[in-house]
Design a protein around this motif. Structure first.
Motif, PDB file in Angstrom:
ATOM      1  N   GLY A  21      10.365  14.733 -11.473  1.00  0.00           N
ATOM      2  CA  GLY A  21       9.784  13.556 -10.832  1.00  0.00           C
ATOM      3  C   GLY A  21       8.543  13.902 -10.047  1.00  0.00           C
ATOM      4  O   GLY A  21       7.510  13.244 -10.161  1.00  0.00           O
ATOM      5  N   SER A  22       8.632  14.981  -9.275  1.00  0.00           N
ATOM      6  CA  SER A  22       7.484  15.344  -8.447  1.00  0.00           C
ATOM      7  C   SER A  22       6.292  15.726  -9.305  1.00  0.00           C
ATOM      8  O   SER A  22       5.155  15.380  -8.986  1.00  0.00           O
ATOM      9  CB  SER A  22       7.840  16.515  -7.536  1.00  0.00           C
ATOM     10  N   ILE A  24       5.585  14.722 -12.364  1.00  0.00           N
ATOM     11  CA  ILE A  24       4.985  13.506 -12.933  1.00  0.00           C
ATOM     12  C   ILE A  24       4.150  12.797 -11.864  1.00  0.00           C
ATOM     13  O   ILE A  24       3.010  12.406 -12.090  1.00  0.00           O
ATOM     14  CB  ILE A  24       6.086  12.562 -13.455  1.00  0.00           C
ATOM     15  N   GLY A  25       4.748  12.694 -10.688  1.00  0.00           N
ATOM     16  CA  GLY A  25       4.034  12.031  -9.608  1.00  0.00           C
ATOM     17  C   GLY A  25       2.740  12.728  -9.274  1.00  0.00           C
ATOM     18  O   GLY A  25       1.694  12.099  -9.121  1.00  0.00           O
ATOM     19  N   LEU A  26       2.799  14.042  -9.174  1.00  0.00           N
ATOM     20  CA  LEU A  26       1.596  14.777  -8.774  1.00  0.00           C
ATOM     21  C   LEU A  26       0.525  14.706  -9.849  1.00  0.00           C
ATOM     22  O   LEU A  26      -0.662  14.595  -9.554  1.00  0.00           O
ATOM     23  CB  LEU A  26       1.952  16.236  -8.496  1.00  0.00           C
ATOM     24  N   LEU A  28       0.188  12.446 -12.489  1.00  0.00           N
ATOM     25  CA  LEU A  28      -0.285  11.158 -12.992  1.00  0.00           C
ATOM     26  C   LEU A  28      -0.862  10.250 -11.930  1.00  0.00           C
ATOM     27  O   LEU A  28      -1.626   9.349 -12.232  1.00  0.00           O
ATOM     28  CB  LEU A  28       0.866  10.431 -13.687  1.00  0.00           C
ATOM     29  N   SER A  29      -0.464  10.467 -10.685  1.00  0.00           N
ATOM     30  CA  SER A  29      -0.838   9.461  -9.704  1.00  0.00           C
ATOM     31  C   SER A  29      -2.320   9.512  -9.396  1.00  0.00           C
ATOM     32  O   SER A  29      -2.932  10.575  -9.429  1.00  0.00           O
ATOM     33  CB  SER A  29      -0.048   9.685  -8.425  1.00  0.00           C
ATOM     34  N   PRO A  30      -2.892   8.363  -9.122  1.00  0.00           N
ATOM     35  CA  PRO A  30      -4.280   8.352  -8.674  1.00  0.00           C
ATOM     36  C   PRO A  30      -4.359   8.967  -7.280  1.00  0.00           C
ATOM     37  O   PRO A  30      -3.392   8.922  -6.523  1.00  0.00           O
ATOM     38  CB  PRO A  30      -4.629   6.873  -8.649  1.00  0.00           C
ATOM     39  N   LYS A  31      -5.486   9.577  -6.998  1.00  0.00           N
ATOM     40  CA  LYS A  31      -5.594  10.233  -5.698  1.00  0.00           C
ATOM     41  C   LYS A  31      -6.884   9.824  -5.022  1.00  0.00           C
ATOM     42  O   LYS A  31      -7.854   9.494  -5.667  1.00  0.00           O
ATOM     43  CB  LYS A  31      -5.562  11.750  -5.880  1.00  0.00           C
ATOM     44  N   SER A  32      -6.860   9.873  -3.747  1.00  0.00           N
ATOM     45  CA  SER A  32      -8.094   9.658  -3.002  1.00  0.00           C
ATOM     46  C   SER A  32      -8.050  10.561  -1.788  1.00  0.00           C
ATOM     47  O   SER A  32      -6.969  10.984  -1.367  1.00  0.00           O
ATOM     48  CB  SER A  32      -8.230   8.200  -2.577  1.00  0.00           C
ATOM     49  N   ASN A  34      -9.425  11.365   2.158  1.00  0.00           N
ATOM     50  CA  ASN A  34     -10.192  11.064   3.357  1.00  0.00           C
ATOM     51  C   ASN A  34      -9.604  11.859   4.504  1.00  0.00           C
ATOM     52  O   ASN A  34      -8.517  12.436   4.382  1.00  0.00           O
ATOM     53  CB  ASN A  34     -10.209   9.565   3.644  1.00  0.00           C
ATOM     54  N   ASN A  35     -10.307  11.873   5.576  1.00  0.00           N
ATOM     55  CA  ASN A  35      -9.923  12.774   6.659  1.00  0.00           C
ATOM     56  C   ASN A  35      -8.603  12.414   7.292  1.00  0.00           C
ATOM     57  O   ASN A  35      -7.889  13.251   7.799  1.00  0.00           O
ATOM     58  CB  ASN A  35     -11.002  12.761   7.743  1.00  0.00           C
ATOM     59  N   GLN A  36      -8.310  11.130   7.317  1.00  0.00           N
ATOM     60  CA  GLN A  36      -7.158  10.691   8.108  1.00  0.00           C
ATOM     61  C   GLN A  36      -5.861  10.690   7.317  1.00  0.00           C
ATOM     62  O   GLN A  36      -4.807  10.461   7.878  1.00  0.00           O
ATOM     63  CB  GLN A  36      -7.410   9.294   8.651  1.00  0.00           C
ATOM     64  N   LYS A  37      -5.980  10.912   6.010  1.00  0.00           N
ATOM     65  CA  LYS A  37      -4.796  10.721   5.187  1.00  0.00           C
ATOM     66  C   LYS A  37      -3.676  11.683   5.543  1.00  0.00           C
ATOM     67  O   LYS A  37      -2.512  11.303   5.603  1.00  0.00           O
ATOM     68  CB  LYS A  37      -5.169  10.878   3.726  1.00  0.00           C
ATOM     69  N   GLY A  38      -4.026  12.927   5.770  1.00  0.00           N
ATOM     70  CA  GLY A  38      -2.982  13.913   6.017  1.00  0.00           C
ATOM     71  C   GLY A  38      -2.467  13.934   7.445  1.00  0.00           C
ATOM     72  O   GLY A  38      -1.531  14.658   7.745  1.00  0.00           O
TER      73      GLY A  38
ATOM     74  N   LEU B  85       6.975   6.076  -9.502  1.00  0.00           N
ATOM     75  CA  LEU B  85       6.796   7.358 -10.172  1.00  0.00           C
ATOM     76  C   LEU B  85       5.330   7.767 -10.213  1.00  0.00           C
ATOM     77  O   LEU B  85       5.006   8.951 -10.151  1.00  0.00           O
ATOM     78  CB  LEU B  85       7.358   7.245 -11.603  1.00  0.00           C
ATOM     79  N   ILE B  86       4.444   6.804 -10.323  1.00  0.00           N
ATOM     80  CA  ILE B  86       3.031   7.178 -10.401  1.00  0.00           C
ATOM     81  C   ILE B  86       2.295   6.758  -9.147  1.00  0.00           C
ATOM     82  O   ILE B  86       1.129   6.394  -9.177  1.00  0.00           O
ATOM     83  CB  ILE B  86       2.353   6.573 -11.642  1.00  0.00           C
ATOM     84  N   GLU B  88       0.865   7.894  -5.458  1.00  0.00           N
ATOM     85  CA  GLU B  88       0.341   9.152  -4.953  1.00  0.00           C
ATOM     86  C   GLU B  88       1.328   9.839  -4.006  1.00  0.00           C
ATOM     87  O   GLU B  88       1.990   9.188  -3.205  1.00  0.00           O
ATOM     88  CB  GLU B  88      -0.961   8.892  -4.194  1.00  0.00           C
ATOM     89  N   PRO B  91      -0.706  14.645   0.341  1.00  0.00           N
ATOM     90  CA  PRO B  91      -0.649  15.991   0.908  1.00  0.00           C
ATOM     91  C   PRO B  91      -0.845  15.922   2.418  1.00  0.00           C
ATOM     92  O   PRO B  91      -1.899  15.525   2.886  1.00  0.00           O
ATOM     93  CB  PRO B  91      -1.797  16.721   0.220  1.00  0.00           C
TER      94      PRO B  91
END
Lengths: 117, 359, 215, 544, 181
Positions: A21-22, A24-26, A28-32, A34-38, B85-86, B88, B91
């Motif tokens: 699952g992880s 697939i998630g890592l 396929l998922s769209p990513k963006s 920015n500074n504040q996300k983490g 599942l898809i 994000e 991190p």
């Protein structure tokens, strides 16, 4: 197939499920970015200091009692299994033990160890 | 059907051994098939329960619930699954990475291992140790460690408080679940689930002694609490800690907690069914002249009994969840230590007396 | 997917507003052609996404009450699969900006939006979120949340009645159904709003550095 | 009135009581305020209704509306001003009336007047880095939308000014929290802060040590906007202050203008206004009840509350044309007459609601978990309630009789029989449960009022002709009304133009929020949520 | 001791009573109105204000005289009246409406504009479906293209004002109106 084999299979399946699952998630998922996300989420306000600091656990005393009672419970299980076969004797044997336990709980209660502090 | 299932398994085994020479390959294929079988069942049950709860909760609230995706909204959960599942996986910057990603695994592992120890129908079961009840108790409490890890490793204040509360949850309801099961062990004289099933063939445990009823009530409360749901959702406590221990989890990592929660719901109800309500055993009247009735009951397949009774318990749990407000942490501890623990200790004593004198 | 084939249960395509935007949107996505297989996969993923949009509980003012009404029994948004309101931005897909956003709140909203996991959507609900609404002449009110974050759907009303919000949700659903998953980025990497924001941030940073240098 | 004038002559000898004003008013020099205030407090004037900052263009000043918890109908107005616009300084009264704490911070935020010996002169609504003071008439700064997160130092450093030994004014700062305290932010985006309240909570494990409410995340500057709007234009904004008692706020503002302009409103309009007020109150209490249940984890109860609230929304929509914002009262009456089947709808609703309340009691009030969480949590004594100015159901739950409908009856309230719902102070001293149960009791009482009004609805039209442009004669006007959360007040200072010179809304919610810290100290996090819900504040009302 | 047990049993009894309530709701029908499914039946009540419109008759004519009182009374400049001066066939100067722009995205539905309109040219309807993807689409032109003011036999006095309740707040003396323009 023995129970132990199935145990191992199920364990591995848990690993497969989480990893699969992880991944697939890592992947396929769209990513963006920015500074504040983490940063930590705290209702939208920057957090103050670290959260890994000394933290008072109010149920400390009860937790220790729990340890005691849990061990006693484990000790009781073997007796429970053969209780049926032993009849009244089994009852005598363990009722003393149980009564001590109950009295112990009553004492702790009386002393206020079960109150939230 | 269960016997047919075993037939089918045997056929597969024969087919494999006749076509493949190396024994280890056969074993491997069988292992994979068994594993996948478990996983599919696990996932399907989780998905079913999600939609089941959403519909039932809607009816409790005079709403309709999902009804636009597929007929009566039954495909709603698949949409959720695809989406989550898809999604994000964020991190994070300041967390403890190892523990953070291990936590969902531990939760899933705990519930899958418990799941493996259940009996689903006559002869359909996975792990069947001679300390079966003990095994179930042991592995089902692993999940809560995952919850604590998740809360701690996120390095978030809400989640840390959630983790601490889940600690309170452990020390509260572990004990009662344990002691209520012990009452049954005394009555059944064994910790093996198969033996317990056999002991319930004529009369379910719940009807064998008045003290099993008390034990069942205590077990249901404790089990309900262990799922972190309903009035016992302190570690999550939406209105206090926003999302509690899994506040920083996103995407499928959150999905695992979600799935684990619903599977635990099933597992706890299933254990309750197996141990107290006769599991897959049909309802029998142990009187002379009731053979006809018993035969009719026996005609209903065993898995229907099992899942029917489990669903009943799940429904009860949902009913409780959607009616009551959340407990405060001191109420939680009070409930366990001042009400349920004395009751269960007394119950064990009484049960022992009952077994010694009546039986 | 073609806009014409876009189907929403029990609602006709032509009854929706602003179909031109969607057509334009599809045109842009179709540039370079779409593989059939990918198209199917896209449809599948978009089907999942469009029916499982979990809102963030974010309400500042009056619209929040109407938003609660949308979640309540009368107009039950659970029917659309939207009822799982998550309080953590990590787990939510859409933020309903329900209510006025004032200057003090703007960085908070921005932070929440930043912390959401992709894909994320924004619905500006009510006049205040769209344009500042009643308070657009005020000294402290942001004149439309699209100055802070990119908005997907605007639901006018002050506050909009619950059914109007459902209509906005259907619009959102239609938009998600047209996305191209394998044609990322679906939104421009930096939206004009983001650009304004980034420029401002840079400016402030510079000013701060300058101030430090003087000291 | 005469008694009060005598009293004023005693506490402020040599000061003239202004003639022709609504309430006895005296003007004081800044350094006399504290002495007079102390004497007034000793004379029983222990409830500071409102504290308003005013920019007189040549001077900056404050207006105090003071009332008493014993002599409830008496209201006294004090005024003071300072001519120093560069560095205006006044004397604090927050040690005399505790509710002045937040009011004075507000005055500082809007006008830049600093209060000597006030322990906490942070800006209350605007960010610490805001330039200028927006309510001054000469304010012309441009403040860009901030892009950086709020600076934690701004939130935690409390500046104050005081006299040193030589009598000179010195500035001091104090830190709100210790360095190693476990401070958690609840809000602005939080499901249980009822809006965008930002609570900084210092925790010791599960126990709350200190709560520091931060306002201003929805400060829209309504009062400043009102200064450039005409009176009919202000009306829609009053509804958006406390959107849960929008009709009541609007009614209050209409009454204030009508009183000032000498407009006589027909009886029918007054009756209908009252019915709508009470319906609004019921809707608000239902939402409050539901939200309290939801905050405590019972989501189903919330949905039931909202289900029944929809019936009220239907009545609003049918008659007034709006759901949450009915926009029904206008200056001089109502927009339209009610629909023909109005009376029947209302009586059906009243019957339905009475049944529902019984259901609520069975579902939630009787629940031992709920009662266990509400009983003995968040004690608010009557004295604290008066000192903090927590009016409305919260104050009445502590035994403080403060119902404006009884104290200063307006509209049709003097024509109906109803009792002020009070919790008996002998058996209970105002814990969360009292604040919870009083709302449901008030719903029943409101139903009684509605029933009576509905049966005797007069038939003399719903509005009168008012001039095309409403202009109020020069002067100051104050109107109190009982909103769902307490004493709502409208202060209008008019200079004779079509726009008001200064409008101030006395928000019942701000004082409620100020009660959070004293109530939550030593309780648990879960209780913080319960207490917050039991106070039932609406943030946009506090922030305005 | 006795209290302990009575507390427990009364507690359980009360919990069960609560469950009875939810159980009763479980079996009673839901109150949900299915919005998109039953869209045609679910229109808001007649008085509901959801959109400002300018009614046109069958000849594509409206009643607006482009006086701008509505725009002036609007608390937040939702309405913009664009007008121009022309000379009509009789050679008289005349003000005609070019565009009547209405920004539904900032309208607060207070109803002040309809109350003050001396002609009764604008009214609120209850069509609430306005959600769009582009903000600029929220600004609507209310007068249809090519429409003009309805020509009525001019009444002697402006008493033709609709005798609607509440329209007495009419503001706007003439000069101010012009100034605004």
């Amino acid at each position: 197939m023995s129970s132990y084999e199935i145990f191992v299979i199920v364990f591995i399946m848990a690993l497969v499920m989480v990893l699969g699952g992880s991944v697939i998630g890592l992947l396929l998922s769209p990513k963006s970015k920015n500074n504040q996300k983490g940063e930590q989420y705290e209702s939208g306000i920057p957090t103050r200091g670290t959260s890994w600091m000394q933290f008072k656990v109010g149920y400390y005393l009860i937790a220790i009692l729990f340890l005691m009672f849990d061990v006693e419970a484990v000790l009781l299980f073997p007796w429970a299994v053969i209780m049926k076969g032993m009849g009244v004797e089994g009852l005598y044997a363990v009722s003393f033990f149980l009564v001590v336990l109950i009295l112990g709980l009553a004492y702790a209660w009386r002393k206020g160890a079960l109150e939230w502090k | 059907m269960s016997l047919e299932l075993i037939d089918g398994i045997n056929k597969i085994h024969e087919f494999l051994t006749s076509n493949i020479e190396a024994a280890w390959v056969v074993s491997l294929i069988e292992y994979v098939l068994v594993g996948l079988g478990f996983l599919t069942l696990y996932a399907l049950i989780a998905l079913f329960l999600i939609i089941f709860e959403r519909k039932i909760c809607a009816y409790f609230q005079c709403r309709l619930g999902p009804n636009r995706v597929g007929p009566w909204g039954i495909f709603q959960v698949f949409a959720d699954m695809v989406k989550i599942l898809i999604k994000e996986i964020i991190p994070l910057k300041h967390n403890d990475k190892l523990l953070f990603y291990a936590a969902p695994f531990i939760v899933i592992m705990g519930s899958l291992l418990t799941f493996g120890g259940l009996q689903f129908a006559e002869g359909v079961h996975g792990v069947d140790f001679n300390v079966g009840v003990f095994y179930l108790l042991a592995v089902s409490s692993i999940s809560i460690i995952g919850v604590m890890l998740a809360g701690w490793s996120s390095n978030n204040k809400y989640s840390l408080i959630g983790a601490m509360r889940s600690g309170a949850q452990v020390i509260s309801f572990e004990l009662s679940a344990c002691l209520s099961m012990m009452a049954i062990v005394i009555l059944g004289g064994s910790m093996n689930l198969s033996d317990l099933m056999a002991a319930q063939e004529d009369v379910w445990f719940i009807f064998q002694s008045p003290f099993t009823v008390v034990a069942l009530v205590i077990y249901l409360i404790a089990a309900h609490a262990e799922t972190n749901r309903g009035p016992f959702d302190l570690p999550e406590a939406e209105s206090e800690l926003t999302a509690g221990y899994h506040v920083e989890y996103s995407g499928i990592t959150f999905g695992f907690f979600y799935v684990g929660e619903y599977c635990n719901l099933f597992i706890n109800a299933a254990i309750g069914t197996l141990v107290f309500l006769g599991g897959w055993q049909a309802f029998h009247l142990p009187f002379a002249g009731c053979e006809g009735f018993n035969a009719v009951m026996d005609a209903i397949p065993s898995y229907v009994w099992m899942f029917g009774k489990t669903l009943l318990l799940i429904f009860l749990s949902l009913w409780v969840r959607w009616t009551f407000p959340r407990l405060r942490i001191d109420q939680l501890l009070r409930l366990e230590w001042k009400i349920m623990l004395p009751f269960s200790l007394a119950n064990i004593l009484l049960m022992a007396i009952w077994v010694a004198l009546v039986k | 997917m073609e806009v014409k084939n876009l189907r929403v249960k029990s609602m006709n395509h032509v009854t929706f507003n602003d179909n031109e935007y969607l057509e334009q949107y599809v045109e842009e996505l179709k540039k370079g052609g779409v593989n059939v297989a990918i198209g199917c996969l896209d449809d599948c993923i978009n089907w999942g996404r469009s029916h499982s949009v979990w809102p963030l509980t974010f309400a500042t003012a009056c619209c929040g009450i109407e938003f609660m009404c949308v979640g309540a029994a009368r107009t039950d948004f659970a029917r659309f699969g939207w009822e799982v309101t998550r309080n953590s931005p990590r787990q939510s897909d859409v933020v309903f900006v329900a209510g006025t956003i004032v200057n003090k709140m703007a960085p908070v909203l921005k932070r929440l939006y930043d912390q959401m996991a992709e894909p994320k959507y924004v619905i500006a609900m009510g006049g205040c979120a769209i344009s500042g609404g009643p308070f657009k002449n005020s000294y402290n009110v942001v004149k439309g949340v699209n100055e802070i974050i990119p908005v997907d759907v605007y639901v006018p009303g002050c506050p909009p009645r619950p059914n109007a919000v459902l209509y906005g949700m259907l619009q959102m659903e239609r938009k998600i159904k047209l996305e191209g998953f394998f044609k990322l980025p679906k939104k421009p990497a930096i939206t004009p709003e983001e650009k304004v924001w980034a420029e401002r941030l840079a400016k402030e940073e510079e000013a701060r550095k300058a101030a430090k240098g003087i000291k | 009135m005469e008694d009060i004038k005598k009293l004023l002559a005693k506490v402020a000898p040599g000061k003239e009581v202004a003639e022709g004003t609504q309430y006895p008013t005296i003007e004081l020099e800044p350094n006399e305020v504290r002495a007079v205030a102390k004497k007034l407090k000793e004379a029983g004037f222990d409830y500071l209704i409102n504290l308003t900052g005013v920019d007189y263009t040549d001077a900056l000043g404050t207006v105090y509306h003071i009332s008493s918890s014993t002599n409830k109908t008496a209201v006294v107005v004090l005024k003071t001003k300072t001519a120093d616009r560069e560095n205006p300084v006044l004397y604090t009264v927050c040690d005399i009336w505790k509710s002045a704490d937040l009011y004075e911070r507000e005055v500082f935020d809007f006008y830049g007047i600093r209060f000597i010996d006030h322990p906490d002169m942070r800006r209350i609504f605007l960010r610490g880095d805001w330039k200028g003071f927006p309510f001054r008439k000469d304010y012309n700064e441009v403040n860009e939308m901030p892009t950086t997160n709020v600076n934690i130092d701004d939130l935690e450093t409390l500046p104050s000014i005081t006299f040193d030994k030589e009598g000179k004014i010195v500035e001091k700062t104090k830190q709100l929290f210790d360095n190693n305290e476990y401070v958690v932010n609840f809000g602005p985006q939080h499901p249980a802060t009822h809006g965008v309240l930002h609570l900084r909570v210092s925790l010791d494990g599960e126990i709350v040590k200190k709560v520091d409410p931060n306002f201003g995340y929805i400060h829209r500057g309504i009062e400043k906007m009102c200064e450039s709007l005409t009176y009919p234009q202000i009306l829609p904004y009053t509804e958006r202050l406390d959107y849960l008692s929008g009709s009541i706020n609007r009614h209050a503002f209409c009454m204030c203008v009508e009183k000032a302009a000498g407009i006589e409103v027909p009886q029918r309009a007054q009756y209908i206004r009252c019915i709508f007020d009470e319906l609004t109150r019921i809707a608000s209490h239902l939402l409050g009840w539901g939200c309290m249940a939801m905050d405590m984890g019972a989501i189903t109860a919330f949905i039931y509350g909202m289900r029944d609230r929809e019936k009220i929304m239907d009545i609003f929509e049918e008659n007034a044309g709006g759901r949450l914002m009915p926009a029904y009262s206008i200056i001089g009456g109502l927009t339209k007459d009610v629909v023909p089947n109005f009376q029947q709808t209302i009586s059906e609703f009243v019957a339905y609601m009475r049944e529902s309340i019984k259901e609520y009691h069975t579902l939630f009030t009787g629940n031992p978990i709920a009662t266990g969480r509400m009983h003995n949590v968040g004690w608010l004594t009557k004295e604290t309630a008066v000192a903090l100015g927590t009016t409305g159901p919260t104050g009445r739950a502590s035994g403080w009789s403060n119902d404006v409908r009884k104290i200063a009856p307006y509209a049709a309230y003097d024509k109906v029989k109803f009792k002020e719902v009070l919790r008996n102070t002998d058996t209970c001293k105002g814990d969360s449960f009292d604040r919870y149960i009083i709302r449901l009791d008030e719903v029943l009482e409101s139903l009684n009022i509605i029933e009576q009004l509905n049966e005797n609805l007069p038939d003399d039209g719903v509005n009168v002709k008012v001039p095309a442009i409403v202009k109020l004669p020069e002067g100051e006007y104050y109107q109190r009304a009982e909103s769902a959360r307490g004493d709502f007040g409208v202060y209008i200072k008019s200079d004779g133009n079509k726009n008001p010179y200064r409008v101030k809304f006395r928000s019942p919610c701000m004082t409620l929020i100020s009660a959070l810290d004293p109530l939550c100290k030593g309780e648990k996090i879960a209780d913080l949520i319960t207490i917050g819900a039991s106070l039932d504040y609406v943030i946009p009302c506090a922030d305005r | 001791m006795k209290k302990y047990f009575t507390d427990i049993f009364s507690g359980i009894w009360n919990l069960l009573k609560g469950m009875k309530i939810t159980g009763k709701v479980l079996v009673s029908p839901a109150v949900t109105e299915c919005y998109p499914e039953k869209r045609d039946e679910l229109q808001p009540k007649e008085r509901f204000r959801a959109e400002l419109t300018m009614p046109h008759n069958e000849n594509n004519e409206h009643k607006c005289t482009a006086c701008g009182i509505c725009a002036m009374n609007c608390p937040n400049q939702t309405i913009t009246v664009k007008k121009s001066k022309i000379t009509d066939e009789n050679g008289k100067p005349k003000i005609v409406l070019d565009q009547y722009l209405y920004d539904i995205g900032s309208c607060i539905f207070c109803g002040l504009c309809t109350r003050v309109c001396p002609q009764g040219a604008i009214e609120f309807t209850n069509n609430f479906e306005h959600a769009v993807y582009t903000r600029s689409k929220l600004i609507k032109q209310l007068n249809k293209p090519g429409s003009k003011k309805v020509e009525v036999a001019k009444p002697a006095a402006p008493a033709a004002k609709p005798a609607q309740a509440g329209q007495n707040e009419v503001a706007a003396p003439k000069q101010e109106n012009e100034n605004k323009q």
